[in-house]
Design a protein around this motif. Structure first.
Motif, PDB file in Angstrom:
ATOM      1  N   GLY A  96       0.834  -1.191   0.000  1.00 18.43           N
ATOM      2  CA  GLY A  96       0.000   0.000   0.000  1.00 18.43           C
ATOM      3  C   GLY A  96       0.871   1.243   0.000  1.00 18.43           C
ATOM      4  N   SER A  97       0.226   2.393   0.114  1.00 25.29           N
ATOM      5  CA  SER A  97       0.932   3.659   0.060  1.00 25.29           C
ATOM      6  C   SER A  97       0.342   4.638   1.064  1.00 25.29           C
ATOM      7  N   LEU A  98       1.198   5.231   1.872  1.00 25.31           N
ATOM      8  CA  LEU A  98       0.746   6.259   2.805  1.00 25.31           C
ATOM      9  C   LEU A  98       0.615   7.617   2.143  1.00 25.31           C
ATOM     10  N   SER A  99       1.363   7.846   1.081  1.00 29.18           N
ATOM     11  CA  SER A  99       1.356   9.148   0.431  1.00 29.18           C
ATOM     12  C   SER A  99       0.199   9.328  -0.531  1.00 29.18           C
ATOM     13  N   GLY A 100      -0.422   8.206  -0.925  1.00 20.85           N
ATOM     14  CA  GLY A 100      -1.507   8.294  -1.893  1.00 20.85           C
ATOM     15  C   GLY A 100      -1.021   8.389  -3.327  1.00 20.85           C
ATOM     16  N   ASN A 101       0.268   8.171  -3.573  1.00 22.60           N
ATOM     17  CA  ASN A 101       0.816   8.303  -4.914  1.00 22.60           C
ATOM     18  C   ASN A 101       0.985   6.982  -5.638  1.00 22.60           C
ATOM     19  N   SER A 102       0.578   5.892  -4.991  1.00 20.87           N
ATOM     20  CA  SER A 102       0.784   4.583  -5.586  1.00 20.87           C
ATOM     21  C   SER A 102      -0.447   3.723  -5.392  1.00 20.87           C
ATOM     22  N   THR A 103      -0.708   2.850  -6.339  1.00 26.11           N
ATOM     23  CA  THR A 103      -1.825   1.928  -6.248  1.00 26.11           C
ATOM     24  C   THR A 103      -1.283   0.520  -6.086  1.00 26.11           C
ATOM     25  N   PRO A 104      -1.810  -0.276  -5.132  1.00 27.66           N
ATOM     26  CA  PRO A 104      -1.306  -1.623  -4.932  1.00 27.66           C
ATOM     27  C   PRO A 104      -1.365  -2.450  -6.202  1.00 27.66           C
ATOM     28  N   SER A 105      -0.343  -3.260  -6.458  1.00 28.21           N
ATOM     29  CA  SER A 105      -0.314  -4.181  -7.581  1.00 28.21           C
ATOM     30  C   SER A 105       0.610  -5.317  -7.201  1.00 28.21           C
ATOM     31  N   ALA A 106       0.045  -6.379  -6.617  1.00 24.19           N
ATOM     32  CA  ALA A 106       0.892  -7.454  -6.123  1.00 24.19           C
ATOM     33  C   ALA A 106       0.056  -8.665  -5.764  1.00 24.19           C
ATOM     34  N   PHE A 107       0.742  -9.818  -5.694  1.00 23.48           N
ATOM     35  CA  PHE A 107       0.152 -10.999  -5.096  1.00 23.48           C
ATOM     36  C   PHE A 107       0.275 -10.887  -3.582  1.00 23.48           C
ATOM     37  N   GLY A 108      -0.666 -11.460  -2.875  1.00 19.50           N
ATOM     38  CA  GLY A 108      -0.606 -11.458  -1.421  1.00 19.50           C
ATOM     39  C   GLY A 108      -1.317 -12.659  -0.846  1.00 19.50           C
ATOM     40  N   LEU A 109      -1.095 -12.915   0.419  1.00 15.82           N
ATOM     41  CA  LEU A 109      -1.783 -13.946   1.179  1.00 15.82           C
ATOM     42  C   LEU A 109      -2.711 -13.281   2.186  1.00 15.82           C
ATOM     43  N   ARG A 110      -3.771 -13.961   2.551  1.00 14.14           N
ATOM     44  CA  ARG A 110      -4.692 -13.416   3.524  1.00 14.14           C
ATOM     45  C   ARG A 110      -5.353 -14.544   4.303  1.00 14.14           C
ATOM     46  N   GLY A 111      -5.846 -14.215   5.479  1.00 15.90           N
ATOM     47  CA  GLY A 111      -6.611 -15.172   6.247  1.00 15.90           C
ATOM     48  C   GLY A 111      -8.052 -15.228   5.755  1.00 15.90           C
ATOM     49  N   SER A 112      -8.728 -16.345   6.012  1.00 13.64           N
ATOM     50  CA  SER A 112     -10.123 -16.498   5.616  1.00 13.64           C
ATOM     51  C   SER A 112     -10.845 -17.258   6.720  1.00 13.64           C
ATOM     52  N   LEU A 113     -11.985 -16.739   7.130  1.00 15.79           N
ATOM     53  CA  LEU A 113     -12.735 -17.313   8.246  1.00 15.79           C
ATOM     54  C   LEU A 113     -14.221 -17.192   7.964  1.00 15.79           C
ATOM     55  N   ARG A 114     -14.972 -18.223   8.332  1.00 15.93           N
ATOM     56  CA  ARG A 114     -16.429 -18.163   8.217  1.00 15.93           C
ATOM     57  C   ARG A 114     -17.082 -18.922   9.363  1.00 15.93           C
ATOM     58  N   VAL A 144      -4.494 -13.562  -3.246  1.00  9.61           N
ATOM     59  CA  VAL A 144      -5.180 -12.475  -3.934  1.00  9.61           C
ATOM     60  C   VAL A 144      -4.187 -11.739  -4.831  1.00  9.61           C
ATOM     61  N   TYR A 145      -4.656 -11.353  -6.005  1.00  4.62           N
ATOM     62  CA  TYR A 145      -3.867 -10.491  -6.888  1.00  4.62           C
ATOM     63  C   TYR A 145      -4.664  -9.229  -7.123  1.00  4.62           C
ATOM     64  N   ARG A 146      -4.031  -8.074  -6.877  1.00  2.97           N
ATOM     65  CA  ARG A 146      -4.738  -6.802  -6.950  1.00  2.97           C
ATOM     66  C   ARG A 146      -4.015  -5.819  -7.850  1.00  2.97           C
ATOM     67  N   GLU A 147      -4.772  -5.213  -8.756  1.00  5.14           N
ATOM     68  CA  GLU A 147      -4.329  -4.043  -9.501  1.00  5.14           C
ATOM     69  C   GLU A 147      -5.354  -2.945  -9.284  1.00  5.14           C
ATOM     70  N   ARG A 148      -5.110  -1.801  -9.909  1.00  4.60           N
ATOM     71  CA  ARG A 148      -5.979  -0.643  -9.660  1.00  4.60           C
ATOM     72  C   ARG A 148      -7.435  -0.930 -10.005  1.00  4.60           C
ATOM     73  N   ASN A 149      -7.678  -1.584 -11.136  1.00  8.70           N
ATOM     74  CA  ASN A 149      -9.046  -1.797 -11.587  1.00  8.70           C
ATOM     75  C   ASN A 149      -9.424  -3.267 -11.692  1.00  8.70           C
ATOM     76  N   PHE A 150      -8.665  -4.134 -11.026  1.00 10.22           N
ATOM     77  CA  PHE A 150      -8.946  -5.568 -11.128  1.00 10.22           C
ATOM     78  C   PHE A 150      -8.431  -6.290  -9.892  1.00 10.22           C
ATOM     79  N   GLU A 151      -9.179  -7.294  -9.471  1.00 16.07           N
ATOM     80  CA  GLU A 151      -8.735  -8.155  -8.379  1.00 16.07           C
ATOM     81  C   GLU A 151      -9.232  -9.571  -8.609  1.00 16.07           C
ATOM     82  N   ALA A 152      -8.391 -10.553  -8.327  1.00 12.32           N
ATOM     83  CA  ALA A 152      -8.761 -11.968  -8.398  1.00 12.32           C
ATOM     84  C   ALA A 152      -8.308 -12.642  -7.110  1.00 12.32           C
TER      85      ALA A 152
END
Length: 283
Positions: A96-114, A144-152
């Motif tokens: 992510g970005s604290l300055s607001g000048n960048s948009t996330p674009s990366a693979f990542g891992l996350r927890g999932s609970l239900r 998860v893979y995230r770009e500015r206008n797309f996520e999978a």
């Protein structure tokens, strides 16, 4: 911003600590979310000298959803979720970005609970004669893979009690930012359940068939549903916002063929709305 394997380690650690979405009988697939089309908004409360920073949103509201899998009756229940949009671990990297000048674009891992609530046959006329089912808690991980206008994304969870089987969900979203305050998402969803999951929620054994008048049915695992999800989020300011979502699924294969579903409906919808509050954990 350039992302690397060590950034993924930071994301994984942050998610292991506190990233999860919690809902009643609902696949949880909370995504890494940029606050606007310019990226996460800067917050003066973040100390640049902190060794660990996790910025996350808490959502609290209400949802209307089917009373149980395959039901045509709807109930209003609480809705709660947590998701993060910025993580930093000194020496490993940041997302992510604290300055607001960048948009996330990366693979990542996350927890999932239900959490899946108990199913009591005495509470519903269509379930008379069926055995009660205890509440279940599913725990797992997702990618998860995230770009500015797309996520999978793809999530996999295992039922620690209630049912002892795997459940998975796959999806993708197109993302639009009409203004700095709005974020809109729309995309398909596919759900998969293991043999134990399908058997628990969709099978009817011989004794239940005699007591309920349903046909005996042995449900197999596999693709159990497909549909879509649409969400809209509006930020009042850097901290507060409101988010609404509509989820629609059509049950497939043995989930649709179950006598339980035949007494109810294959079409399952969920509508939720809640207030969001951005929080920061740092030390």
């Amino acid at each position: 911003m350039t992302y690397s394997i060590r950034i993924l380690a930071a994301i994984s650690l942050a998610l292991a600590c506190s990233t999860a979405a919690v809902a009643q009988d609902v696949p949880t697939a909370e995504a890494v979310t940029a606050s606007s089309h310019q990226g996460p908004r800067p917050l003066s409360q973040i100390d640049p000298n902190s060794n660990f920073v996790l910025r996350y949103d808490v959502r609290l509201g209400a949802q209307t959803r089917p009373a149980y899998f395959g039901s045509d009756e709807y109930e209003v229940r609480p809705d709660f979720a947590i998701k993060f949009d910025y993580a930093r671990l000194r020496g490993l990297g940041e997302y992510g970005s604290l300055s607001g000048n960048s948009t996330p674009s990366a693979f990542g891992l996350r927890g999932s609970l239900r959490f899946i609530g108990a199913r009591n046959s005495d509470d519903y006329e269509d379930l008379k004669g069926l055995d009660d089912i205890d509440a279940s808690l599913e725990l797992g991980l997702g990618v998860v893979y995230r770009e500015r206008n797309f996520e999978a994304f793809a999530d996999a969870r295992y039922g620690t009690f209630g049912h002892n089987s795997f459940f998975g969900e796959f999806g993708m979203d197109g993302i639009a930012y009409p203004t700095d305050n709005w974020e809109l998402r729309l995309g398909p969803r596919v759900t998969w359940g293991g043999q134990g999951f399908a058997d628990t929620y969709f099978s009817v054994d011989s004794q239940e068939a005699l007591a309920s008048g349903m046909d005996r049915f042995k449900a197999d695992g596999g693709i159990l549903g497909a549909g879509f999800e649409a969400t809209a989020r509006y930020r009042f300011n850097d901290l507060w916002g409101i988010e609404a979502g509509l989820r629609g699924d059509r049950m497939l294969n043995d989930a649709a063929n179950s006598p339980i579903t035949e007494r109810g409906t294959e079409d399952q919808f969920r509508l939720r709305i809640g207030i969001t509050r951005e929080l920061i954990l740092q030390f």
